[in-house]
Design an enzyme around this catalytic site. Structure first.
Site, PDB file in Angstrom:
ATOM      1  N   HIS A 189       0.993  -1.262   0.016  1.00 57.84           N
ATOM      2  CA  HIS A 189       0.064   0.042  -0.108  1.00 57.84           C
ATOM      3  C   HIS A 189       1.017   1.249   0.043  1.00 57.84           C
ATOM      4  CE1 HIS A 189      -2.936   2.944   1.979  1.00 57.84           C
ATOM      5  NE2 HIS A 189      -3.497   2.602   0.709  1.00 57.84           N
ATOM      6  N   GLU A 330     -10.233  10.902  -4.988  1.00 60.73           N
ATOM      7  CA  GLU A 330      -9.155  10.527  -4.048  1.00 60.73           C
ATOM      8  C   GLU A 330      -8.707  11.656  -3.209  1.00 60.73           C
ATOM      9  OE1 GLU A 330      -5.639   9.641  -6.214  1.00 60.73           O
ATOM     10  OE2 GLU A 330      -4.657   9.428  -4.321  1.00 60.73           O
ATOM     11  N   HIS A 345     -11.543  11.834  -0.250  1.00 64.42           N
ATOM     12  CA  HIS A 345     -11.256  10.425   0.380  1.00 64.42           C
ATOM     13  C   HIS A 345     -10.058  10.735   1.102  1.00 64.42           C
ATOM     14  CE1 HIS A 345      -7.415   8.126  -0.056  1.00 64.42           C
ATOM     15  NE2 HIS A 345      -7.937   7.224   0.432  1.00 64.42           N
TER      16      HIS A 345
HETATM   17 CU1  CUO Z   1      -4.801   3.997  -0.148  1.00 65.94          CU
HETATM   18 CU2  CUO Z   1      -7.097   5.665   1.178  1.00 65.94          CU
HETATM   19  O1  CUO Z   1      -5.403   4.639   1.651  1.00 65.94           O
HETATM   20  O2  CUO Z   1      -5.844   5.370  -0.298  1.00 65.94           O
END
Ligand code: CUO
Length: 663
Positions: A189, A330, A345
């Site tokens: 990630h 995003e 986001h």
């Molecule tokens: Cu990868 Cu929210 O954590 O975008």
């Protein structure tokens, strides 16, 4: 006495040292020249303007979800990207490293290395090794410090990193902590967000092929994978979180920040969201702003068009729609209208990560949700991202279902798909595995030799897919083989409808393959998955020296570090056997192909990460054919001749094995 062990050391002009080091310069020079095989004089440079990045205190925490921090990172990335050549780049990096906050510096340097043309192939140190405090229990680091201080290198035994330490076993969410707190998952990630930064002065760094769509798809797949792990552990699917109610789940990370030497803040159960007023990071935003942004986003989806700053509109119809929406939600710097749709986001990450101290009353920094390196550890990450995914699904629900024509490939039919493994036909085996990780690099005592930790993580036994296909055309064709897997029942034992199952379809592999005339069998190893990076790129730390085992893997750890960790390709399953449906579809590569040269490109985990400096290697929508709704009640009704399914069982054995290097 320190030994430099044959390494090259750099002698810096006095102008490189910040004031705090000035008194130590003579000592440092003497130390460098006494023991090294080779000393290189670093040239003088024009000091860069670091006004903005220096606004972040050296001992503070950096988060790219904080807009002010993003501006600092942008400025530093710009400085590093604009170095005229590699030598100037190195000089600037040395100059900045001694002054800039380490997390900010590491982020900006990594983005620059991934994006400069002259730094391809340069190794980025593993984040887990540089900042182990973001990945493992601090107690382990304390043991490592002691081991290095007291024991000679050959007397040091690997330190066991505990697997379950953030909650008691009676806390239901703890059943999936092995997934949330997996080092490989969190590294993936972090690496994804490094490869796809959300902001930079030079738009070419952000504007990578289909990055908005990939933001949606990669996170959608994380949620699908997590839901399946939950089913395997008798937990129901994730409930979306929209900031309106208290968060039922608490999270106590029990990690220490290396930079600030303080504990990551916890979140108690039933924490409520409040307006954010954090002057320390220049954040002031009300919850009502977030709700307004959300209404605006939903309205854009409803109208299938986005309102632009000047009052014009941009359509969300067509192939590009999901890409625009990804950047807008995003939100990356490519959002067509941040003023109207907000930083939605990213804002959610901020609200949640400051929910323990929304006004900076207790001078507490952000919690794990504020950092992509650590966010996936927290159960609320999956709740927030399910909410985000629901917005994307709302958009996808507005698109017409694929027609039979769009799905079928006349002349090619798939008769069967199956797996073969040591567990037998139609069965997969999972269990725990112990792997080694170097702990010394982030602990400031690398010169005293290495110390290893061992982590226990889920893994599966290798297997092979066998696909029987028939080509009734008069010549050989090339197909794109698409492999997915989804559960057949939920945690309560209810059979899943098509709509539920398609959202739980996890991609396992996608590859091209020749299909000769007549009936043939395609055989494909699980190890070759286009979703995952090989084991050695997650647990990479073998060597930094040419010629020694592991060096080649270390050198590949730049863009290639992005990819789902191979050890988590397959969900855990259950001891008695968890039922899944394996799905295979073969489509016409001539229609899917993207004409480009892939020689030398790092392309072995393209499904979730794309390919460095190239287009996404599939013209179809990401997640095809499951990205859209279909008028099918159950999966069987959806199938066309070029698709096949089979029932498989995942059996978990509660045993630990040591990782065996296969080379
Ligand atoms: Cu990868 Cu929210 O954590 O975008």
């Amino acid at each position: 006495m320190p030994k430099c062990e044959g390494k090259v050391h750099f002698r810096l002009p006095a102008s490189y040292y910040p004031d705090k080091y000035k008194t130590a310069i003579d000592f440092v020079k003497d130390w460098i020249t006494r023991d090294c095989d080779e000393t290189v004089d670093v040239p003088e440079i024009q000091p860069p303007d670091l006004t903005l990045p220096l606004q972040l205190d050296f001992y503070d925490e950096f988060s790219m979800f904080v807009p002010a921090h993003r501006e600092m990172a942008k400025s530093l990335i710009h400085i590093l990207m604009n170095a005229k050549n590699l030598e100037e780049f190195q000089c600037l990096a040395i100059f900045c490293q001694m002054r800039i906050n380490p997390s900010l510096f590491n982020y900006a340097l990594s983005v620059a290395i991934l994006n400069r043309k002259d730094t391809k192939g340069i190794n980025i140190p593993s984040f887990a090794e540089l900042f182990p405090g973001k990945f493992i229990d601090p107690w382990v680091l304390e043991c490592a410090r002691k081991a290095v201080a007291i024991l000679l290198p050959d007397q040091r035994k690997p330190i066991t990193i505990p697997q379950n330490y953030t909650a008691a076993s009676f806390e239901p969410e703890q059943r999936v902590a092995y997934f949330r707190e997996d080092i490989g998952v969190n590294l993936h990630h972090w690496h994804w967000h490094l490869v796809y930064p959300m902001d930079a002065n030079d738009l070419s760094i952000i504007d990578k092929d289909r990055r908005g769509e990939l933001f949606y798809y990669m996170h959608q797949q994380i949620i699908a994978r997590y839901n399946i792990e939950r089913y395997c552990n008798n937990l129901s699917h994730v409930v979306p979180y929209d900031l309106k109610s208290p968060i039922e789940e608490g999270y106590f990370p029990k990690m220490n920040s290396k930079v600030a030497s303080r504990a990551w803040p916890p979140r108690f159960t039933n924490t409520t969201m409040y307006n954010l007023d954090r002057p320390d990071v220049q954040v002031r935003i009300d919850l009502s702003d977030m709700f307004r942004y959300r209404d605006n986003i939903e309205q854009a989806i409803e109208n299938m068009e986005v309102i632009l700053p000047g009052g014009g509109t941009m359509s969300l119809e067509g192939d590009k729609g999901i890409d625009v929406l990804g950047n807008l939600i995003e939100a990356s710097a490519l959002s067509p209208n941040k003023g109207y749709y907000g930083d939605y986001h990213n804002g959610g990450h901020l609200f949640i990560s400051y929910s323990h101290d929304p006004e900076n009353r207790y001078l507490e920094k952000f919690a794990v949700m504020g950092d992509p390196t650590t966010a996936m550890r927290d159960p609320v990450f999956y709740r927030w991202h399910t909410h985000i995914d629901n917005l994307f699904q709302l958009y996808k629900s507005k698109l017409p279902p694929y027609t039979k024509n769009e799905l079928e490939w006349s002349g090619v039919s798939v008769h069967s798909v199956g797996v073969e493994s040591a567990a037998g036909a139609s069965a997969l085996r999972t269990q725990w595995e112990r792997s080694a990780l170097r702990l010394d690099r982030g602990l400031d005592f690398a010169k005293l030799g290495s110390v290893l930790g061992t982590v226990t993580h889920l893994t599966h036994h290798d297997f092979v897919y066998a696909i029987t296909v028939e080509n009734t055309r008069v010549h050989e064709v090339t197909g794109t083989v698409r492999l997915f897997m989804a559960p057949t029942q939920n945690d309560k034992g209810d059979w899943l409808k098509f709509e539920e199952q398609r959202r739980l379809m996890i991609e396992l592999d996608k590859f091209t393959h020749p299909i000769p005339v007549g009936r043939s069998t395609i055989s494909r190893r699980s190890l070759d998955s286009s979703v995952t990076i090989p084991y050695d790129r997650t647990f990479r730390p073998q060597s930094e020296r040419p010629g020694e085992p592991g060096f080649a893997e270390a050198a590949a750890f730049d863009f290639c570090g992005c990819g789902w960790p191979h050890h988590l390709l397959i969900p855990k399953g259950t001891a008695s056997g968890f039922a899944m449906t394996l799905f295979c579809m073969i489509t016409n590569w001539e229609e899917d192909r993207v004409a480009q040269d892939l020689v030398g490109a790092c392309n072995d985990a393209a499904s979730y990460c794309g390919i460095r400096d190239r287009k996404y290697p599939d013209r179809r929508a990401m997640g095809f054919p499951f990205d859209r709704r279909a008028p099918a009640n159950v999966l069987k009704e959806f199938l066309t001749l070029n698709m096949a399914t089979s029932d498989i069982i995942i059996r978990f054995k509660d045993e630990i094995r040591d990782h065996q290097n296969k080379d």
